[in-house]
Design a protein around this motif. Structure first.
Motif, PDB file in Angstrom:
ATOM      1  N   TYR A   5       4.060  12.267  -0.910  1.00 54.87           N
ATOM      2  CA  TYR A   5       3.542  11.637  -1.576  1.00 54.87           C
ATOM      3  C   TYR A   5       2.541  11.126  -0.447  1.00 54.87           C
ATOM      4  N   PRO A   6       1.433  11.344  -0.393  1.00 57.06           N
ATOM      5  CA  PRO A   6       0.430  11.075   0.909  1.00 57.06           C
ATOM      6  C   PRO A   6      -0.459  10.298   0.457  1.00 57.06           C
ATOM      7  N   TYR A   7      -0.557   9.615  -1.026  1.00 57.56           N
ATOM      8  CA  TYR A   7      -1.162   8.339  -0.968  1.00 57.56           C
ATOM      9  C   TYR A   7      -0.329   7.585  -0.959  1.00 57.56           C
ATOM     10  N   SER A   8      -0.865   5.904  -0.470  1.00 59.77           N
ATOM     11  CA  SER A   8       0.350   5.054  -0.798  1.00 59.77           C
ATOM     12  C   SER A   8      -0.714   3.810  -0.815  1.00 59.77           C
ATOM     13  N   LEU A   9      -0.278   2.803  -1.132  1.00 53.94           N
ATOM     14  CA  LEU A   9      -0.510   1.612  -2.027  1.00 53.94           C
ATOM     15  C   LEU A   9      -0.151  -0.018  -0.859  1.00 53.94           C
ATOM     16  N   THR A  10      -0.212  -0.429  -0.091  1.00 53.82           N
ATOM     17  CA  THR A  10       0.791  -1.387  -0.116  1.00 53.82           C
ATOM     18  C   THR A  10      -0.008  -2.907  -0.248  1.00 53.82           C
TER      19      THR A  10
ATOM     20  N   ILE B  52       7.142  -1.631 -10.380  1.00 48.92           N
ATOM     21  CA  ILE B  52       6.964   0.163  -9.732  1.00 48.92           C
ATOM     22  C   ILE B  52       8.026   0.832  -9.916  1.00 48.92           C
ATOM     23  N   ARG B  53       7.703   2.157 -10.982  1.00 48.08           N
ATOM     24  CA  ARG B  53       9.211   3.434 -11.652  1.00 48.08           C
ATOM     25  C   ARG B  53       8.328   3.687 -11.997  1.00 48.08           C
ATOM     26  N   GLY B  54       9.816   5.020 -10.701  1.00 52.53           N
ATOM     27  CA  GLY B  54       9.490   6.522 -10.539  1.00 52.53           C
ATOM     28  C   GLY B  54       8.653   7.098  -9.008  1.00 52.53           C
ATOM     29  N   LEU B  55       8.438   6.127  -8.269  1.00 52.42           N
ATOM     30  CA  LEU B  55       7.483   6.233  -7.028  1.00 52.42           C
ATOM     31  C   LEU B  55       7.702   5.317  -6.082  1.00 52.42           C
ATOM     32  N   PRO B  56       8.646   6.279  -5.142  1.00 50.83           N
ATOM     33  CA  PRO B  56       8.880   5.740  -3.924  1.00 50.83           C
ATOM     34  C   PRO B  56       8.421   4.719  -3.444  1.00 50.83           C
TER      35      PRO B  56
ATOM     36  N   SER C  67       2.188   8.336  -3.637  1.00 49.99           N
ATOM     37  CA  SER C  67       1.859   8.830  -4.819  1.00 49.99           C
ATOM     38  C   SER C  67       1.627  10.367  -4.169  1.00 49.99           C
ATOM     39  N   LYS C  68       1.436  11.361  -5.246  1.00 51.42           N
ATOM     40  CA  LYS C  68       1.401  12.016  -5.444  1.00 51.42           C
ATOM     41  C   LYS C  68      -0.462  12.433  -5.223  1.00 51.42           C
ATOM     42  N   THR C  69      -0.357  11.657  -6.151  1.00 55.88           N
ATOM     43  CA  THR C  69      -2.126  11.501  -6.422  1.00 55.88           C
ATOM     44  C   THR C  69      -2.651   9.925  -6.277  1.00 55.88           C
ATOM     45  N   PRO C  70      -4.073  10.278  -5.674  1.00 57.06           N
ATOM     46  CA  PRO C  70      -4.607   8.825  -5.661  1.00 57.06           C
ATOM     47  C   PRO C  70      -4.098   7.762  -6.863  1.00 57.06           C
ATOM     48  N   ILE C  71      -3.795   6.820  -6.200  1.00 56.32           N
ATOM     49  CA  ILE C  71      -3.115   5.669  -7.200  1.00 56.32           C
ATOM     50  C   ILE C  71      -4.539   4.644  -7.574  1.00 56.32           C
ATOM     51  N   LEU C  72      -6.074   4.517  -7.207  1.00 51.76           N
ATOM     52  CA  LEU C  72      -6.906   3.893  -7.111  1.00 51.76           C
ATOM     53  C   LEU C  72      -7.854   4.375  -7.305  1.00 51.76           C
ATOM     54  N   ASN C  73      -8.962   3.631  -7.724  1.00 55.78           N
ATOM     55  CA  ASN C  73     -10.046   3.987  -7.180  1.00 55.78           C
ATOM     56  C   ASN C  73     -11.090   2.812  -6.795  1.00 55.78           C
ATOM     57  N   THR C  74     -11.195   2.248  -5.767  1.00 56.01           N
ATOM     58  CA  THR C  74     -11.031   0.876  -5.027  1.00 56.01           C
ATOM     59  C   THR C  74     -12.367   0.420  -5.623  1.00 56.01           C
ATOM     60  N   SER C  75     -13.501   1.797  -6.250  1.00 58.20           N
ATOM     61  CA  SER C  75     -14.938   1.108  -7.295  1.00 58.20           C
ATOM     62  C   SER C  75     -14.703   1.096  -8.620  1.00 58.20           C
ATOM     63  N   GLU C  76     -13.827   0.745  -8.438  1.00 62.57           N
ATOM     64  CA  GLU C  76     -13.290   0.153 -10.222  1.00 62.57           C
ATOM     65  C   GLU C  76     -12.395  -1.421  -9.575  1.00 62.57           C
ATOM     66  N   LEU C  77     -12.032  -1.717  -8.576  1.00 56.94           N
ATOM     67  CA  LEU C  77     -12.180  -3.119  -8.637  1.00 56.94           C
ATOM     68  C   LEU C  77     -13.249  -3.787  -8.241  1.00 56.94           C
ATOM     69  N   ALA C  78     -12.606  -5.250  -8.979  1.00 57.67           N
ATOM     70  CA  ALA C  78     -13.484  -5.697  -9.107  1.00 57.67           C
ATOM     71  C   ALA C  78     -13.288  -7.358  -8.282  1.00 57.67           C
ATOM     72  N   LEU C  79     -13.703  -7.676  -7.235  1.00 54.41           N
ATOM     73  CA  LEU C  79     -12.831  -8.644  -7.022  1.00 54.41           C
ATOM     74  C   LEU C  79     -13.210  -9.901  -6.820  1.00 54.41           C
ATOM     75  N   ASP C  80     -13.912 -11.009  -7.821  1.00 57.39           N
ATOM     76  CA  ASP C  80     -14.272 -11.654  -8.481  1.00 57.39           C
ATOM     77  C   ASP C  80     -13.222 -11.759 -10.062  1.00 57.39           C
ATOM     78  N   GLN C  81     -12.261 -10.768 -10.287  1.00 56.84           N
ATOM     79  CA  GLN C  81     -11.792 -10.554 -11.801  1.00 56.84           C
ATOM     80  C   GLN C  81      -9.922 -10.829 -11.249  1.00 56.84           C
ATOM     81  N   PRO C  82      -9.410 -10.916 -11.580  1.00 54.80           N
ATOM     82  CA  PRO C  82      -7.902 -11.007 -11.574  1.00 54.80           C
ATOM     83  C   PRO C  82      -7.398  -9.390 -11.612  1.00 54.80           C
ATOM     84  N   LEU C  83      -6.788  -8.947 -10.344  1.00 53.67           N
ATOM     85  CA  LEU C  83      -6.193  -7.727 -10.215  1.00 53.67           C
ATOM     86  C   LEU C  83      -5.230  -7.156 -11.148  1.00 53.67           C
TER      87      LEU C  83
END
Length: 466
Positions: free
Chosen positions: A340-345, A397-401, A420-436
């Motif tokens: 699971y090489p991809y991680s989100l903290t 979170i369900r089913g992910l370490p 996760s085994k695949t990228p969890i998110l694409n940061t280009s899709e994050l809008a810092l001025d919007q709710p997460l």
């Protein structure tokens, strides 16, 4: 059990005096009312199991998988109910700060009332068992001393085949003693437990005894409520079908439900009326300590008898069995990044100055169990549910370490990590001025609070939520 005539009369009363129940509530609400009424009708019997714990008018909450909720209370209910039937209050949506998790202990109601909430199970017995078990944990919080005295030991304690084998041996001896209801076997089991905790593996023995104090007593009370005179048979089923490998502290904790309930049942069975074992447990003694005192087994005698006891019950077979068991290949914290090489903290700010602050975290470890990394860090390889629901933030979170880290909780920071085994998110899709708003597989993270991207590396991201 109600007679057919009595049941019919009840139905007639509801037809003429409860049209709201019969005609206006959705079908799923009927199930909640039926379940709640069964629970309420058993409250007098539940109150006798552990005096002071449950009252005949005890408030409680049941809800279903879509969030519809019913509160029973003779006091003031929460506002927002869609319908009322006597002391039952029906809500079409989830109560504040609840999710689809299986239970919530000490949920606050008006005027300092506390009520345990439980999701309706597959049967009434399952629901009642869960409700009373979790409500008893709430009772323990305010009436039991010395709980959680030891909840973590280094994984290295379980490297010895002798320790693992003897843990399995003592469980097998408990199985046999319960199945045969033999006082001599009970004494043998208690004698071994004294020797095990006193000299053979003190830390592991202490850990087991502590979990028995916490989980075993609650399991016994829940079974008494749900199964009454059949609770001993139910405990026997649990003991017989327990299949843990006894390789780590999670295996010890899981087994403590059964052995702790058995110890509590021993106290209930053998203690004279003048021996107030419930008070002793509340004052801080473990069920093992109280049972050993009741049977007058001291550590010196236990050590003198233990070798003959081990030989009599073929304990060496269990030690050899532990030596021959292949290492568990379950996912561990040390190996998670290999697959699971991809991680989100996520770091979440907590207001720990709040009155009666409770850590807003709920998880069900699932079949993979969990791994204690330290006294403040826990790794869950395959959680059924891993949820944080705090103010404007919901982490599911369900089913992910997953890992939770409490090292900074005293400073108001909770740290959650998922892999996760695949990228969890694409940061280009994050809008810092919007709710997460993150959705990945069956998991999601939503927050209307202030948040920021702290770091972005090749395979790892860190987000802070204020």
């Amino acid at each position: 059990m109600k007679s057919i005539i009595s049941s019919c009369l009840t139905a007639i009363v509801l037809f003429f005096h409860g049209p709201l129940l019969a005609f206006e509530l959705p079908e799923k609400a009927h199930t909640l009312f039926d379940e709640a009424e069964k629970i309420r009708s058993q409250s007098p019997q539940i109150a006798q199991i552990w005096p002071g714990f449950w009252s005949e008018s005890e408030p409680f909450i049941v809800f279903n998988s879509v969030g519809e909720t019913l509160i029973f209370t003779t006091g003031e209910a929460l506002p927002g109910y869609a319908a009322q039937q006597g002391n039952y209050y029906y809500y079409t949506e989830r109560l504040a700060n609840t999710t689809d998790f299986a239970f919530f202990i000490n949920y606050p109601l008006p005027n300092n009332q506390k009520a345990t909430a439980v999701r309706v199970g597959d049967s009434h017995r399952d629901t009642l068992d869960s409700l009373v078990h979790e409500a008893f944990h709430g009772y323990q919080d305010t009436h039991f001393n010395n709980l959680h005295q030891l909840s973590f030991i280094e994984p290295s304690y379980f490297e010895s085949p002798m320790v693992r084998g003897l843990i399995r041996f003592q469980f097998s001896l408990a199985q046999k003693a319960h199945a045969l209801q033999n006082e001599a076997l009970v004494r043998d089991w208690l004698t071994f437990r004294v020797a095990f905790q006193h000299t053979i593996a003190p830390k592991v023995g202490e850990l087991l005894a502590g979990f028995e104090h916490l989980e075993g007593t609650a399991h016994w009370v829940g079974m008494q409520a749900a199964y009454a005179e059949h609770s001993r048979n139910q405990l026997g089923d649990f003991l017989r079908h327990f299949q843990a490998r006894f390789e780590n502290s999670n295996d010890v904790r899981t087994s403590s439900y059964a052995t702790g309930a058995f110890l509590t049942d021993i106290l209930n069975e053998y203690a004279p009326a003048s021996y107030d074992w419930r008070t002793k447990l509340e004052e801080g003694s473990t069920p093992l300590e109280v049972a050993v005192a009741l049977f007058e087994i001291d550590s010196e005698t236990a050590m003198q008898e233990v070798n003959a006891l081990l030989e009599r019950h073929n304990a060496n077979d269990y030690i050899q069995g532990a030596e021959n068991i292949a290492p568990n290949e379950a996912l561990t914290f040390s190996t998670v990044e290999e697959t699971y090489p991809y991680s989100l903290t996520i770091t979440l700010a907590l207001d720990i100055s709040e009155d009666e602050f409770r850590l807003p975290l709920h998880f069900s470890a699932g079949e993979g169990g969990f791994e204690n990394i330290s006294s403040s860090m826990m790794f869950i390889p395959n959680p059924s549910t891993f949820q944080v629901n705090y103010k404007a933030t919901n982490i599911d979170i369900r089913g992910l370490p997953s890992l939770y880290n409490l090292e900074d909780v005293a400073n108001g920071k909770l740290r959650i990590q998922a892999w996760s085994k695949t990228p969890i998110l694409n940061t280009s899709e994050l809008a810092l001025d919007q709710p997460l708003a993150l959705e990945f597989g069956e998991s999601s993270i939503h927050s209307n609070g202030k948040w920021r991207l702290i770091s972005e590396e090749l395979h790892s991201l860190t987000i802070a939520i204020e």
